[in-house]
Design an enzyme around this catalytic site. Structure first.
Site, PDB file in Angstrom:
ATOM      1  N   HIS A 101       0.778  -1.205   0.098  1.00  0.00           N
ATOM      2  CA  HIS A 101       0.130   0.052  -0.033  1.00  0.00           C
ATOM      3  C   HIS A 101       0.766   1.295  -0.092  1.00  0.00           C
ATOM      4  O   HIS A 101       1.995   1.194   0.675  1.00  0.00           O
ATOM      5  CB  HIS A 101      -0.974   0.071   1.326  1.00  0.00           C
ATOM      6  CG  HIS A 101      -0.274  -0.234   2.682  1.00  0.00           C
ATOM      7  ND1 HIS A 101       0.100  -1.262   2.930  1.00  0.00           N
ATOM      8  CD2 HIS A 101       0.027   0.716   3.533  1.00  0.00           C
ATOM      9  CE1 HIS A 101       0.611  -1.118   4.124  1.00  0.00           C
ATOM     10  NE2 HIS A 101       0.785   0.036   4.460  1.00  0.00           N
ATOM     11  N   HIS A 103       0.871   5.194   0.967  1.00  0.00           N
ATOM     12  CA  HIS A 103       0.242   6.439   1.625  1.00  0.00           C
ATOM     13  C   HIS A 103       0.260   7.575   0.992  1.00  0.00           C
ATOM     14  O   HIS A 103       1.231   8.189   0.354  1.00  0.00           O
ATOM     15  CB  HIS A 103       1.020   6.467   2.853  1.00  0.00           C
ATOM     16  CG  HIS A 103       1.174   5.310   4.199  1.00  0.00           C
ATOM     17  ND1 HIS A 103       0.292   5.317   5.221  1.00  0.00           N
ATOM     18  CD2 HIS A 103       1.881   4.343   3.857  1.00  0.00           C
ATOM     19  CE1 HIS A 103       0.469   4.150   5.745  1.00  0.00           C
ATOM     20  NE2 HIS A 103       1.673   3.589   4.952  1.00  0.00           N
TER      21      HIS A 103
HETATM   22  P1  AMP Z   1       1.808   0.385   7.333  1.00  0.00           P
HETATM   23  O1  AMP Z   1       2.721   0.801   8.565  1.00  0.00           O
HETATM   24  O2  AMP Z   1       2.683   1.113   6.131  1.00  0.00           O
HETATM   25  O3  AMP Z   1       1.889  -1.040   7.182  1.00  0.00           O
HETATM   26  O4  AMP Z   1       0.629   0.933   7.650  1.00  0.00           O
HETATM   27  C1  AMP Z   1      -0.578   0.323   7.658  1.00  0.00           C
HETATM   28  C2  AMP Z   1      -1.729   1.574   7.674  1.00  0.00           C
HETATM   29  O5  AMP Z   1      -2.990   0.739   7.554  1.00  0.00           O
HETATM   30  C3  AMP Z   1      -1.885   2.295   9.030  1.00  0.00           C
HETATM   31  O6  AMP Z   1      -1.647   3.751   8.591  1.00  0.00           O
HETATM   32  C4  AMP Z   1      -3.307   2.074   9.648  1.00  0.00           C
HETATM   33  O7  AMP Z   1      -3.666   3.037  10.145  1.00  0.00           O
HETATM   34  C5  AMP Z   1      -3.957   1.651   8.428  1.00  0.00           C
HETATM   35  N1  AMP Z   1      -5.093   0.555   8.653  1.00  0.00           N
HETATM   36  C6  AMP Z   1      -5.143  -0.490   9.181  1.00  0.00           C
HETATM   37  N2  AMP Z   1      -6.243  -1.097   9.193  1.00  0.00           N
HETATM   38  C7  AMP Z   1      -7.037  -0.211   8.446  1.00  0.00           C
HETATM   39  C8  AMP Z   1      -8.553  -0.188   8.157  1.00  0.00           C
HETATM   40  N3  AMP Z   1      -9.337  -1.416   8.411  1.00  0.00           N
HETATM   41  N4  AMP Z   1      -8.889   0.599   7.203  1.00  0.00           N
HETATM   42  C9  AMP Z   1      -7.957   1.714   6.991  1.00  0.00           C
HETATM   43  N5  AMP Z   1      -6.856   1.749   7.200  1.00  0.00           N
HETATM   44  C10 AMP Z   1      -6.146   0.855   7.925  1.00  0.00           C
END
Ligand code: AMP
Ligand code: ZN
Length: 142
Positions: A101, A103
């Site tokens: 993903h 950001h």
């Molecule tokens: P990362 O540290 O790059 O793996 O970021 C994962 C991101 O996913 C974090 O910023 C979380 O807040 C976000 N996240 C986790 N679960 C969900 C969800 N169900 N819906 C939206 N965002 C999510």
């Protein structure tokens, strides 16, 4: 394809709700549930892959176009002063959700977020060692 334990695969499958901003057959974009700043958006390939290196190249290009569109819309819609585009790959880089993903994070003057600290090479040779080790691998990928 779908990883039964993956939270983003569940979002793609509609098993978990999300604040959707964009969707096509390959890509989905939705608001991060714990935003760094309001409007913080995640852009994901629908087919499960763990990180950037595993992503399909065509879908990566598609994501890039959507990221641009989202970033422009965030600048106008959230009225922010800037934005960060970032991707955490592997736990060592802060990746928590193991579904690729990107950001897009809206930024505001004085929002208090700090950039990562910058280091130094000990000398020119140290820098050249790093440059060479990367360049050699790039030649192998040609
Ligand atoms: P990362 O540290 O790059 O793996 O970021 C994962 C991101 O996913 C974090 O910023 C979380 O807040 C976000 N996240 C986790 N679960 C969900 C969800 N169900 N819906 C939206 N965002 C999510
Ligand atoms: Zn997944």
């Amino acid at each position: 394809m779908k990883d039964p334990d993956c939270v983003f695969c569940k979002i793609v499958a509609g098993e978990i709700p999300s604040a959707k901003l964009y969707e096509d057959e390959d890509v989905l974009a939705f608001l991060d549930i714990n935003p760094v700043n309001k409007g913080h958006t995640l852009i994901i390939p629908k087919v499960h892959s763990e990180n950037y290196l595993e992503m399909d190249e065509k879908v990566t290009e598609k994501c890039s176009k959507i990221i641009r569109k989202i970033a422009k819309s965030i600048m106008d819609g959230i009225r922010c002063d800037g934005f960060n585009i970032t991707m955490n790959n592997y736990p060592a880089a802060g990746q928590v959700v193991m579904h690729s993903h990107f950001h897009v994070i809206p930024r505001f003057e004085g929002d208090g977020l700090k950039h990562w600290p910058q280091g130094k090479y000990s000398d020119d040779e140290d820098m050249e060692d790093s440059r060479k080790s990367i360049e050699e691998r790039m030649d192998l990928l040609k």
